[in-house]
Design an enzyme around this catalytic site. Structure first.
Site, PDB file in Angstrom:
ATOM      1  N   LYS A  46       0.796  -1.239   0.000  1.00  0.00           N
ATOM      2  CA  LYS A  46       0.000   0.000   0.000  1.00  0.00           C
ATOM      3  C   LYS A  46       0.824   1.282   0.000  1.00  0.00           C
ATOM      4  O   LYS A  46       0.353   2.339   0.437  1.00  0.00           O
ATOM      5  CB  LYS A  46      -1.021   0.034   1.166  1.00  0.00           C
ATOM      6  CG  LYS A  46      -1.845  -1.218   1.354  1.00  0.00           C
ATOM      7  CD  LYS A  46      -2.295  -1.922   0.106  1.00  0.00           C
ATOM      8  CE  LYS A  46      -3.327  -1.235  -0.709  1.00  0.00           C
ATOM      9  NZ  LYS A  46      -3.590  -2.012  -1.969  1.00  0.00           N
ATOM     10  N   SER A  47       2.048   1.187  -0.471  1.00  0.00           N
ATOM     11  CA  SER A  47       2.930   2.363  -0.480  1.00  0.00           C
ATOM     12  C   SER A  47       3.067   3.008  -1.856  1.00  0.00           C
ATOM     13  O   SER A  47       3.791   3.999  -1.998  1.00  0.00           O
ATOM     14  CB  SER A  47       4.328   1.956   0.003  1.00  0.00           C
ATOM     15  OG  SER A  47       4.261   1.374   1.267  1.00  0.00           O
ATOM     16  N   HIS A 101       7.465  -7.197  -2.308  1.00  0.00           N
ATOM     17  CA  HIS A 101       7.321  -6.662  -0.949  1.00  0.00           C
ATOM     18  C   HIS A 101       8.349  -7.293  -0.001  1.00  0.00           C
ATOM     19  O   HIS A 101       8.252  -7.102   1.215  1.00  0.00           O
ATOM     20  CB  HIS A 101       5.929  -6.985  -0.387  1.00  0.00           C
ATOM     21  CG  HIS A 101       4.777  -6.343  -1.100  1.00  0.00           C
ATOM     22  ND1 HIS A 101       4.781  -5.036  -1.516  1.00  0.00           N
ATOM     23  CD2 HIS A 101       3.556  -6.824  -1.463  1.00  0.00           C
ATOM     24  CE1 HIS A 101       3.626  -4.750  -2.096  1.00  0.00           C
ATOM     25  NE2 HIS A 101       2.873  -5.815  -2.076  1.00  0.00           N
ATOM     26  N   ARG A 123       5.984   5.497   2.079  1.00  0.00           N
ATOM     27  CA  ARG A 123       4.816   6.372   2.282  1.00  0.00           C
ATOM     28  C   ARG A 123       4.574   6.518   3.778  1.00  0.00           C
ATOM     29  O   ARG A 123       4.915   5.598   4.545  1.00  0.00           O
ATOM     30  CB  ARG A 123       3.617   5.686   1.611  1.00  0.00           C
ATOM     31  CG  ARG A 123       2.326   6.458   1.629  1.00  0.00           C
ATOM     32  CD  ARG A 123       1.197   5.655   0.984  1.00  0.00           C
ATOM     33  NE  ARG A 123       0.030   6.488   0.779  1.00  0.00           N
ATOM     34  CZ  ARG A 123      -1.143   6.052   0.350  1.00  0.00           C
ATOM     35  NH1 ARG A 123      -1.307   4.762   0.053  1.00  0.00           N
ATOM     36  NH2 ARG A 123      -2.167   6.876   0.203  1.00  0.00           N
ATOM     37  N   SER A 131      -5.135   2.797   3.992  1.00  0.00           N
ATOM     38  CA  SER A 131      -5.237   2.142   2.692  1.00  0.00           C
ATOM     39  C   SER A 131      -5.326   0.621   2.861  1.00  0.00           C
ATOM     40  O   SER A 131      -6.141  -0.057   2.231  1.00  0.00           O
ATOM     41  CB  SER A 131      -4.005   2.516   1.850  1.00  0.00           C
ATOM     42  OG  SER A 131      -4.017   1.866   0.611  1.00  0.00           O
ATOM     43  N   ARG A 252      -7.961   3.669  -4.888  1.00  0.00           N
ATOM     44  CA  ARG A 252      -9.039   4.043  -3.961  1.00  0.00           C
ATOM     45  C   ARG A 252      -9.172   5.565  -3.876  1.00  0.00           C
ATOM     46  O   ARG A 252     -10.106   6.137  -4.397  1.00  0.00           O
ATOM     47  CB  ARG A 252      -8.751   3.416  -2.572  1.00  0.00           C
ATOM     48  CG  ARG A 252      -9.893   3.489  -1.574  1.00  0.00           C
ATOM     49  CD  ARG A 252      -9.435   2.953  -0.215  1.00  0.00           C
ATOM     50  NE  ARG A 252      -8.309   3.724   0.322  1.00  0.00           N
ATOM     51  CZ  ARG A 252      -8.417   4.789   1.116  1.00  0.00           C
ATOM     52  NH1 ARG A 252      -9.603   5.182   1.497  1.00  0.00           N
ATOM     53  NH2 ARG A 252      -7.347   5.452   1.542  1.00  0.00           N
TER      54      ARG A 252
HETATM   55  S1  PPS Z   1      -0.355  -3.110  -3.210  1.00  0.00           S
HETATM   56  O1  PPS Z   1      -1.586  -3.880  -2.937  1.00  0.00           O
HETATM   57  O2  PPS Z   1       0.607  -3.259  -2.116  1.00  0.00           O
HETATM   58  O3  PPS Z   1       0.231  -3.414  -4.509  1.00  0.00           O
HETATM   59  O4  PPS Z   1      -0.848  -1.596  -3.196  1.00  0.00           O
HETATM   60  P1  PPS Z   1       0.029  -0.353  -3.660  1.00  0.00           P
HETATM   61  O5  PPS Z   1      -0.040  -0.229  -5.125  1.00  0.00           O
HETATM   62  O6  PPS Z   1       1.373  -0.394  -3.034  1.00  0.00           O
HETATM   63  O7  PPS Z   1      -0.739   0.876  -2.968  1.00  0.00           O
HETATM   64  C1  PPS Z   1      -2.035   1.267  -3.334  1.00  0.00           C
HETATM   65  C2  PPS Z   1      -2.176   2.723  -2.957  1.00  0.00           C
HETATM   66  O8  PPS Z   1      -1.486   3.525  -3.919  1.00  0.00           O
HETATM   67  C3  PPS Z   1      -2.386   4.478  -4.444  1.00  0.00           C
HETATM   68  N1  PPS Z   1      -2.048   4.847  -5.821  1.00  0.00           N
HETATM   69  C4  PPS Z   1      -1.817   6.122  -6.206  1.00  0.00           C
HETATM   70  N2  PPS Z   1      -1.765   7.267  -5.488  1.00  0.00           N
HETATM   71  C5  PPS Z   1      -1.527   8.405  -6.174  1.00  0.00           C
HETATM   72  N3  PPS Z   1      -1.355   8.463  -7.502  1.00  0.00           N
HETATM   73  C6  PPS Z   1      -1.398   7.340  -8.264  1.00  0.00           C
HETATM   74  N4  PPS Z   1      -1.238   7.416  -9.580  1.00  0.00           N
HETATM   75  C7  PPS Z   1      -1.628   6.090  -7.597  1.00  0.00           C
HETATM   76  N5  PPS Z   1      -1.735   4.807  -8.003  1.00  0.00           N
HETATM   77  C8  PPS Z   1      -1.992   4.066  -6.912  1.00  0.00           C
HETATM   78  C9  PPS Z   1      -3.729   3.772  -4.350  1.00  0.00           C
HETATM   79  O9  PPS Z   1      -4.793   4.658  -4.532  1.00  0.00           O
HETATM   80  C10 PPS Z   1      -3.631   3.176  -2.957  1.00  0.00           C
HETATM   81  O10 PPS Z   1      -3.746   4.149  -1.926  1.00  0.00           O
HETATM   82  P2  PPS Z   1      -5.108   4.552  -1.230  1.00  0.00           P
HETATM   83  O11 PPS Z   1      -4.736   5.487  -0.110  1.00  0.00           O
HETATM   84  O12 PPS Z   1      -5.774   3.313  -0.754  1.00  0.00           O
HETATM   85  O13 PPS Z   1      -5.921   5.266  -2.273  1.00  0.00           O
END
Ligand code: PPS
Length: 293
Positions: A46-47, A101, A123, A131, A252
């Site tokens: 989720k980073s 990870h 993050r 998240s 999300r």
């Molecule tokens: S995982 O399951 O570990 O692969 O998830 P991960 O991709 O590491 O993290 C998901 C969060 O990243 C946010 N995200 C973004 N934020 C900003 N800009 C862009 N382009 C972007 N792409 C992915 C995603 O919305 C998840 O965070 P949250 O806070 O839940 O929205």
């Protein structure tokens, strides 16, 4: 058996998702053959993993930038340990991009010759917590929680995939001299995506024209990724990973400071105390809210 054991598999002190993991893969990680031009995206869950997958795919593949190729980012940058699509990694064209990870101590030995590159995205852990809470309640392969309090305890105890966030980031940072690694902050990417992409290009030794740089930035914004079937993971979530409902998404909110809408004052203070205890003297700084800067 603890409830979490149904979802987690502990290998050498680190929690993996039980149903997606192949123990043989874990046992052979150390010997995994690394090419000098490999690039690894390493994150605590989720980073910003799928964001980095999209950015690196756009930087490396012209066909991804100009949309002439229809390849999902999961296939461009497959997970090393969760090889859901059983990709034969040895047949991937160079430069290969992997996502992972894993903690520093499970990294393939070949990464220590410092030729292959690692991009570590970090993050602020309160936004990760929120998240991750939503994600765990969405994904059938993760343990759902009744409320944030319940999940927060699990998260702080490391009873989640990825184990303790504190250990993950500390471990990678404190062993950074063993690897060719760049630390990138999610919140910096959010604040100034163009500079972040330029920094990544420079680390990856990839020169892009100003126009290409703008294309990468445009296609990696939250809204464009959310609408992009190659990047948003919607199909993968529903058809391969499995979701408990139709409302949730990998994409999300994608904001900084969402934790303020979720944590109570008491939870926030408790989190701060544990954070201070675990991260005292840690050199990287964290951004909790963009409006504070
Ligand atoms: S995982 O399951 O570990 O692969 O998830 P991960 O991709 O590491 O993290 C998901 C969060 O990243 C946010 N995200 C973004 N934020 C900003 N800009 C862009 N382009 C972007 N792409 C992915 C995603 O919305 C998840 O965070 P949250 O806070 O839940 O929205």
């Amino acid at each position: 058996m603890d409830d979490t054991d149904q979802f987690l598999l502990n290998f050498k002190g680190f929690n993996f998702e039980r149903t997606l993991i192949d123990i043989d893969v874990l046992e052979n990680l150390d010997n995994f053959e690394i090419r000098d031009d490999d690039v690894f995206i390493i994150t605590y869950p989720k980073s910003g993993t799928i964001w980095a997958q999209q950015i690196l795919s756009l930087i490396h593949y012209e066909g991804h930038r100009n949309k002439t190729e229809n390849v999902e980012t999961l296939d461009r940058a497959p997970f090393l340990e969760y090889n859901m699509r059983k990709v034969d990694f040895s047949k991937m064209p160079s430069p290969r991009i992997f996502s992972s990870h894993i903690p520093y101590y499970l990294a393939p030995r070949g990464l220590k010759n410092k030729k292959a590159k690692i991009v570590y995205i970090y993050r602020n852990p309160k936004d990760i917590l929120v998240s991750y809470y939503h994600f765990s309640n969405l994904v059938v392969r993760l343990q759902a929680s009744d409320n944030l309090e319940q999940f927060m305890k699990q998260f702080l105890d490391g009873k989640v995939v990825g184990s303790r966030w504190f250990d993950h980031i500390r471990g990678w940072y404190e062993h950074k001299h063993d690897f060719n690694i760049l630390f990138m902050k999610y919140e910096d990417m959010k604040k100034d995506l163009k500079s972040s992409v330029a920094k990544l290009c420079s680390f990856l030794g990839k020169e892009l024209s100003e126009e290409d740089l703008d294309t990468v930035v445009r296609q990696a914004t939250f809204q464009n990724m959310k609408d992009d079937p190659q990047a948003n993971y919607n199909t993968i979530l529903r058809e391969e990973i499995g979701a408990r409902n139709n409302d949730g998404h990998f994409m999300r909110r994608g904001t900084v400071g969402d934790w303020k809408r979720h944590l109570t004052v008491e939870q926030n203070e408790r989190f701060d105390k544990i954070f201070q205890r675990n991260m005292k003297d840690f050199p990287l700084d964290f951004t909790w809210d963009l409006s504070e800067q």
